[in-house]
Design an enzyme around this catalytic site. Sequence first.
Site, short mmCIF file in Angstrom:
data_model
loop_
_atom_site.label_atom_id
_atom_site.label_comp_id
_atom_site.label_asym_id
_atom_site.label_seq_id
_atom_site.Cartn_x
_atom_site.Cartn_y
_atom_site.Cartn_z
N CYS A 88 28.54 1.39 19.42
CA CYS A 88 29.97 1.26 19.68
C CYS A 88 30.21 1.68 21.13
O CYS A 88 29.99 2.85 21.48
CB CYS A 88 30.79 2.12 18.73
N CYS A 231 37.46 -3.11 21.68
CA CYS A 231 36.07 -3.03 21.25
C CYS A 231 35.23 -3.05 22.52
O CYS A 231 35.24 -4.04 23.26
CB CYS A 231 35.71 -4.21 20.34
#
Length: 292
Positions: A88, A231
């Site tokens: 991530c 993101c």
Amino acid sequence: MTTTLHFTKGQGTGNDFVLFADPEGEFPLDADTVRALADRHFGVGGDGVIRAVRSAHLPAGEAALAEDPEAEWFMDYYNADGSVAEMCGNGIRVFARYLTERGLASLDRGETLSIGTRAGVRDVQRNATGFQVDLGRWFLDDTETTVRARDLHAARPGLGISVGNPHVVVALASNDELDGLDLSYLPVLDPSPAHGANVEFVVPSDPLVIDGVGHIRMRVHERGSGETLSCGTGAVAAALATRHWAGAGAPHQWRVDVPGGTVGVRMFPAEDGEHVSLSGPAELVFSGELAL
């Protein structure tokens, strides 16, 4: 038996996470616990949950230490639905701030903090906007994928890109198309990847390049979390895809505007091939205790 969890809420351009320290690996997470923590109505709320555990106490962490003995800490990351994620980009920047502000690691300007992830060891540095992470080599997937999304007229081709986790990037014609998408519904990919993918919808700015920096807007539906305000790895994939479509002469530095803010992406040569980095803010919002 009731367990008291000491947690911290953090965010990077609106991509938010529940973080807690478990140095010795004594509190492994299961899917039910992750979903309870990430629940925005009955839990703390977040797009994901991050456990800070010393690499030596996890099998995946042992692999990270074999790759880089300096990777003392492992980012044990889970999506909001309880599924395990490889990486991530926003989360690792927030993780770096968490480790440094809690005194678990040090990272002065000019230094590098090596962090273990399921996608391998990632190096983080401080910069003017917050933190920058080298996401390593990226890979282009030559699978011909079509993408359907709610309120998007007709299926569109998607470009597959891996930056440690899988992405499919779709180019749209206008800001109106981008703003009109309903990403509360899962986009449909054909063929459907075996382990799913994050799906990014991108609109290039006009002009595309200003002072040598490419500019794009993006929205994303994250695998296991739904639409998020940002993101990090998705922003990287979107910039890589746009550069690919733009062809020769396209810049290697990009600004990506997401609903939660702006992140920077840079492509650069390395010994094992081209790497890509992500930079942007990372903030710790609040801390508390929760009985589990």
